[in-house]
Design an enzyme around this catalytic site. Structure first.
Site, PDB file in Angstrom:
ATOM      1  N   HIS A   8      -3.586  10.995  18.835  1.00  0.00           N
ATOM      2  CA  HIS A   8      -2.965  10.830  17.509  1.00  0.00           C
ATOM      3  C   HIS A   8      -3.021  12.095  16.659  1.00  0.00           C
ATOM      4  CE1 HIS A   8      -4.065   6.778  18.851  1.00  0.00           C
ATOM      5  NE2 HIS A   8      -2.906   6.438  18.319  1.00  0.00           N
ATOM      6  N   GLU A  86     -11.051  10.374  16.399  1.00  0.00           N
ATOM      7  CA  GLU A  86     -10.617  11.562  17.135  1.00  0.00           C
ATOM      8  C   GLU A  86     -11.192  12.855  16.538  1.00  0.00           C
ATOM      9  OE1 GLU A  86      -6.624   9.436  18.986  1.00  0.00           O
ATOM     10  OE2 GLU A  86      -6.331  11.259  17.824  1.00  0.00           O
ATOM     11  N   ARG A 174      -2.603  -6.718  -8.125  1.00  0.00           N
ATOM     12  CA  ARG A 174      -1.375  -6.335  -8.836  1.00  0.00           C
ATOM     13  C   ARG A 174      -0.385  -7.490  -8.720  1.00  0.00           C
ATOM     14  NH1 ARG A 174      -2.993  -0.905  -7.277  1.00  0.00           N
ATOM     15  NH2 ARG A 174      -2.721   0.461  -9.086  1.00  0.00           N
ATOM     16  N   ARG A 230      -7.077   0.453 -14.635  1.00  0.00           N
ATOM     17  CA  ARG A 230      -6.828  -0.959 -14.443  1.00  0.00           C
ATOM     18  C   ARG A 230      -7.354  -1.842 -15.573  1.00  0.00           C
ATOM     19  NH1 ARG A 230      -5.244  -2.803  -9.809  1.00  0.00           N
ATOM     20  NH2 ARG A 230      -4.619  -4.486 -11.218  1.00  0.00           N
TER      21      ARG A 230
HETATM   22  O1  LIG Z   1      -4.580   2.123  -8.263  1.00  0.00           O
HETATM   23  C1  LIG Z   1      -4.685   2.836  -7.260  1.00  0.00           C
HETATM   24  C2  LIG Z   1      -4.294   4.202  -7.283  1.00  0.00           C
HETATM   25  C3  LIG Z   1      -4.404   4.933  -6.131  1.00  0.00           C
HETATM   26  N1  LIG Z   1      -4.886   4.331  -5.011  1.00  0.00           N
HETATM   27  C4  LIG Z   1      -5.266   3.031  -4.982  1.00  0.00           C
HETATM   28  O2  LIG Z   1      -5.682   2.504  -3.946  1.00  0.00           O
HETATM   29  N2  LIG Z   1      -5.163   2.318  -6.133  1.00  0.00           N
END
Ligand SMILES: O=c1cc[nH]c(=O)[nH]1
Ligand SMILES: O=P(O)(O)O[C@H]1O[C@H](CO)[C@@H](O)[C@H]1O
Length: 260
Positions: A8, A86, A174, A230
């Site tokens: 890979h 790897e 989300r 968030r």
């Molecule tokens: O909110 C985010 C931003 C970047 N990467 C993630 O996993 N979550």
């Protein structure tokens, strides 16, 4: 494909030269790997090792003449697990993830960096490597070295526990920005629950990397640029992306320069 290259990653131990690097910086995004290797002052590109599958990897030299590998994990535990396996086979024994993340803790703002001391590992790939209850812990020496580098460079940093999950949308709760607004009951409220558990951020690779480091016997660390807040929004703040990522890259390179 070159003969005997690892399937890979597309290169082998011999491609790393007579004085091969022991450390790799590992980015989720191949463009970030390219940027470090080709456009970062103090980094000299020695060789593009492979661009196969978008798993871009580069052999570079730092200002102290030490070689360093810049590699790409791809997104999520399954892809990272293949690359890490790897990289170990070609002799890499220190792997530092240079990633991006969303802040969970309400005192963490976009543009800063989070250094992971350990991960809550909610990742399927890691279950193929070690039992669920196996610790996902970072190497303490590399982790402290990252903190010292951030302090020296005066880049706003946080140190703590990271939530590593398999999905960007559902797994990180989300619903407004997702094609699927209906979250499973067990994921509704998970971000607030993690906040109360003192978890700092969401990302998608560190937990698997840390468990692999324990099982294989190499040192791993993780620094992530914060792109989403968030506590306030689901959105990635694109306008902060470059500056935040540059911070994480500079900290990682500063740490790498100071390794013995
Ligand atoms: O909110 C985010 C931003 C970047 N990467 C993630 O996993 N979550
Ligand atoms: O920017 P990278 O390193 O890919 O990291 C983060 O970004 C991706 C999701 O957008 C996931 O891989 C997550 O862990």
């Amino acid at each position: 494909m070159k003969p005997f290259a690892l399937y890979h990653i597309g290169f082998n131990r011999q491609d790393l030269g007579e004085s091969p690097p022991r450390m790799a910086l590992l980015c989720g995004d191949p463009e970030r790997s390219r940027q470090i290797a080709e456009e970062t002052p103090g980094v000299t590109l020695l060789k593009t090792l492979s661009l196969q599958r978008g798993l871009n990897s580069y052999l570079v030299r730092l200002a102290n003449d030490r070689p360093l590998l810049i590699a790409t994990s791809g997104m999520g535990g399954p892809s990272l697990s293949i690359v890490v396996n790897e990289l170990y086979q070609v002799g890499i024994r220190q792997m530092v993830r240079v990633g991006t993340c969303g802040a969970i803790a309400d005192n963490i703002t976009t543009g800063s960096v989070v250094i992971s001391q350990a991960a809550l590992c909610r990742q399927g790939a890691a279950e193929d490597i070690a039992p669920l209850e196996y610790p996902a812990a970072a190497d303490p020496f590399l982790t402290v070295a990252l903190v010292e580098a951030a302090r020296t460079l005066d880049i706003p940093w946080h140190l703590g526990i990271t939530a590593s999950v398999d999905t960007f949308y559902e797994g990180q709760e989300r619903s407004q920005s997702s094609a699927n607004p209906r979250l499973l009951r067990r994921l509704q409220g998970i971000t607030e629950e993690y906040r109360q558990l003192n978890i700092l951020n969401y990302e998608m690779e560190a937990g698997t990397l840390f468990k692999m480091s324990g099982v294989y016997g190499f040192a791993a660390a993780c620094i992530c640029a914060v792109l989403a807040d968030r506590s306030r929004s689901e959105k990635v703040e694109i306008e902060k992306k470059e500056q935040a990522i540059q911070g994480a890259i500079q900290v990682a390179l500063h740490m790498a320069l100071r390794q013995r």
